[in-house]
Design a protein around this motif. Structure first.
Motif, mmCIF file in Angstrom:
data_model
loop_
_atom_site.group_PDB
_atom_site.id
_atom_site.type_symbol
_atom_site.label_atom_id
_atom_site.label_comp_id
_atom_site.label_asym_id
_atom_site.label_seq_id
_atom_site.Cartn_x
_atom_site.Cartn_y
_atom_site.Cartn_z
ATOM 1 N N LEU A 294 19.855 -18.321 21.243
ATOM 2 C CA LEU A 294 19.999 -18.555 19.807
ATOM 3 C C LEU A 294 18.774 -19.324 19.334
ATOM 4 O O LEU A 294 18.674 -20.533 19.502
ATOM 5 N N ARG A 295 17.817 -18.618 18.730
ATOM 6 C CA ARG A 295 16.525 -19.203 18.371
ATOM 7 C C ARG A 295 16.588 -19.911 17.017
ATOM 8 O O ARG A 295 15.890 -19.554 16.077
ATOM 9 N N LEU A 296 17.422 -20.925 16.918
ATOM 10 C CA LEU A 296 17.556 -21.648 15.659
ATOM 11 C C LEU A 296 16.415 -22.634 15.435
ATOM 12 O O LEU A 296 16.127 -23.012 14.284
ATOM 13 N N PHE A 297 15.776 -23.086 16.502
ATOM 14 C CA PHE A 297 14.675 -24.028 16.354
ATOM 15 C C PHE A 297 13.345 -23.342 16.031
ATOM 16 O O PHE A 297 12.387 -24.012 15.646
ATOM 17 N N SER A 298 13.279 -22.039 16.209
ATOM 18 C CA SER A 298 12.009 -21.333 16.013
ATOM 19 C C SER A 298 11.441 -21.479 14.602
ATOM 20 O O SER A 298 10.232 -21.704 14.443
ATOM 21 N N PRO A 299 12.245 -21.374 13.517
ATOM 22 C CA PRO A 299 11.669 -21.533 12.172
ATOM 23 C C PRO A 299 11.049 -22.906 11.941
ATOM 24 O O PRO A 299 9.951 -23.006 11.373
ATOM 25 N N VAL A 300 11.730 -23.982 12.392
ATOM 26 C CA VAL A 300 11.181 -25.322 12.151
ATOM 27 C C VAL A 300 9.976 -25.589 13.051
ATOM 28 O O VAL A 300 9.063 -26.332 12.661
ATOM 29 N N VAL A 301 9.952 -25.009 14.240
ATOM 30 C CA VAL A 301 8.774 -25.154 15.107
ATOM 31 C C VAL A 301 7.567 -24.476 14.467
ATOM 32 O O VAL A 301 6.460 -25.035 14.447
ATOM 33 N N ALA A 302 7.765 -23.284 13.918
ATOM 34 C CA ALA A 302 6.671 -22.588 13.245
ATOM 35 C C ALA A 302 6.188 -23.370 12.024
ATOM 36 O O ALA A 302 4.977 -23.485 11.773
ATOM 37 N N LEU A 303 7.134 -23.927 11.261
ATOM 38 C CA LEU A 303 6.768 -24.714 10.086
ATOM 39 C C LEU A 303 6.021 -25.984 10.484
ATOM 40 O O LEU A 303 5.020 -26.350 9.852
ATOM 41 N N ALA A 304 6.508 -26.669 11.530
ATOM 42 C CA ALA A 304 5.838 -27.889 11.987
ATOM 43 C C ALA A 304 4.444 -27.588 12.507
ATOM 44 O O ALA A 304 3.496 -28.357 12.261
ATOM 45 N N ASN A 305 4.278 -26.487 13.224
ATOM 46 C CA ASN A 305 2.947 -26.099 13.701
ATOM 47 C C ASN A 305 2.002 -25.848 12.530
ATOM 48 O O ASN A 305 0.830 -26.242 12.565
ATOM 49 N N THR A 306 2.505 -25.202 11.485
ATOM 50 C CA THR A 306 1.679 -24.953 10.306
ATOM 51 C C THR A 306 1.264 -26.252 9.634
ATOM 52 O O THR A 306 0.103 -26.427 9.235
ATOM 53 N N ILE A 307 2.212 -27.181 9.510
ATOM 54 C CA ILE A 307 1.906 -28.469 8.885
ATOM 55 C C ILE A 307 0.853 -29.224 9.685
ATOM 56 O O ILE A 307 -0.123 -29.758 9.125
ATOM 57 N N PHE A 308 1.025 -29.283 11.000
ATOM 58 C CA PHE A 308 0.077 -30.015 11.840
ATOM 59 C C PHE A 308 -1.294 -29.341 11.846
ATOM 60 O O PHE A 308 -2.322 -30.014 11.840
ATOM 61 N N ASN A 309 -1.312 -28.025 11.871
ATOM 62 C CA ASN A 309 -2.597 -27.322 11.896
ATOM 63 C C ASN A 309 -3.371 -27.502 10.596
ATOM 64 O O ASN A 309 -4.608 -27.570 10.598
ATOM 65 N N ARG A 310 -2.664 -27.585 9.457
ATOM 66 C CA ARG A 310 -3.334 -27.719 8.172
ATOM 67 C C ARG A 310 -3.667 -29.156 7.806
ATOM 68 O O ARG A 310 -4.386 -29.383 6.834
ATOM 69 N N THR A 311 -3.119 -30.122 8.547
ATOM 70 C CA THR A 311 -3.416 -31.530 8.272
ATOM 71 C C THR A 311 -4.245 -32.138 9.394
ATOM 72 O O THR A 311 -5.431 -32.398 9.232
ATOM 73 N N ILE A 312 -3.637 -32.315 10.547
ATOM 74 C CA ILE A 312 -4.336 -32.943 11.662
ATOM 75 C C ILE A 312 -5.449 -32.051 12.173
ATOM 76 O O ILE A 312 -6.561 -32.505 12.464
ATOM 77 N N GLY A 313 -5.171 -30.752 12.294
ATOM 78 C CA GLY A 313 -6.196 -29.843 12.795
ATOM 79 C C GLY A 313 -7.397 -29.781 11.886
ATOM 80 O O GLY A 313 -8.544 -29.800 12.325
#
Length: 320
Positions: A294-313
């Motif tokens: 049950l991949r319920l964490f996948s959407p928030v992981v993708a969103l968090a990766n996007t946030i980190f890549n656009r800020t910290i990255g």
């Protein structure tokens, strides 16, 4: 049919395992003391310790936090001070002030005036109480609970599994903890959104499923972090074996959803959570029912990766 039986069995095992902490917490300190005394006896037979080393050992033993003592402290702070103060103010202080105000205006037959005065007095009193007492105490309890929860988890882990096997570097540990906090916050928002879906009954069940998995992640994260599991491994394990972790988090999710107040719900969580830390440390998760992750964490992981890549990255690229 067999798969349904495996799922139901895993859910039941998760519920039973989650309740073990309420029993183990009263005997765990005694077992830890017995284990420590046996180790000291073995050491004394092999090496003769000096008087200074003996005093240091006694001092270290006295300074180690006891699990039951820490749990009682959590219950006293969150349930005895924080939660009871809210009930006392809303159930005793405000009704008493309202009664005195109504009684003072009743002599002149001005009950309507009393109601008008109380209509703006009550919000002012509530806001003052929240600003001067609830908010500072809430921040203090959250800060203190972080240390007390960690003490309970570390003591239980050392007893059952020995020395923690943490992540290899401090920077990796900090990054893992920060990313985990973001994932948990986003997943909580996702659970709230699921509860707002215009589908009767289904939205409540889906929101409850999110909370069960989130509370299981809270409970097991101390243990998995001490075992050196990184966040992707922790999330994948929950998604692959979601029936067990749904059952494990179900009692805490139900108990915290009963109060109508968010603050009271937080108090209930803080009072009960130490027991679930112990349960998670001693549990043996069932791993049979995992045919349908049950991949319920996948959407928030993708969103968090996007946030980190656009800020910290982006900041890292600019600085370099």
């Amino acid at each position: 049919m067999d798969h349904i039986k495996d799922v139901l069995s895993a859910v039941l095992n998760g519920i039973l395992d989650s309740l073990r902490g309420f029993v183990l917490i009263f005997t765990l300190d005694r077992q830890i003391e017995l284990q420590r005394s046996l180790k000291q006896e073995r050491r004394s037979k092999i090496v003769r310790r000096s008087q200074m080393n003996s005093l240091e050992t006694v001092k270290e033993k006295q300074e180690e936090p006891r699990i039951l003592h820490r749990t009682l402290q959590c219950s006293l702070l969150n349930g005895g001070v924080f939660c009871l103060s809210i009930f006392a103010f809303n159930g005793i202080v405000l009704p008493l002030i309202e009664a005195l105000l109504t009684f003072s205006f009743s002599f002149g037959g001005q009950l309507n005036a009393a109601q008008w005065v109380w209509s703006w007095t009550a919000p002012i009193l509530s806001a003052t109480f929240s600003a001067l007492w609830i908010l500072p105490l809430f921040v203090l309890s959250k800060f203190v609970n972080c240390f007390w929860f960690q003490d309970i988890a570390d003591a239980a882990y050392k007893y059952s599994r020995g020395r923690p096997q943490l992540l290899p570097s401090i920077s990796k540990m900090i990054a893992d903890m920060l990313f985990s906090m973001v994932i948990q916050a986003l997943f909580l928002v996702q659970a709230m959104i699921m509860g707002l879906l215009p589908i009767a009954l289904f939205n409540g069940l889906l929101s409850m499923l999110h909370l069960c998995l989130l509370y299981s992640l809270y409970s097991f994260e101390y243990r998995w972090f001490n075992e050196g599991w990184e966040l992707p491994k922790r999330l994948t394990h929950i998604e692959n074996h979601w029936p067990y972790f749904c059952g494990f988090g179900l009692p805490l999710a139900l108990l915290t959803s009963m109060p109508s107040s968010t603050l009271v719900s937080g108090c209930v969580f803080s009072v009960l959570f130490p027991f679930f830390i112990i349960s998670g440390n001693e549990a043996q998760p069932a791993t049979r029912a995992r045919n349908y992750p049950l991949r319920l964490f996948s959407p928030v992981v993708a969103l968090a990766n996007t946030i980190f890549n656009r800020t910290i990255g982006r900041n890292s690229v600019q600085s370099s």
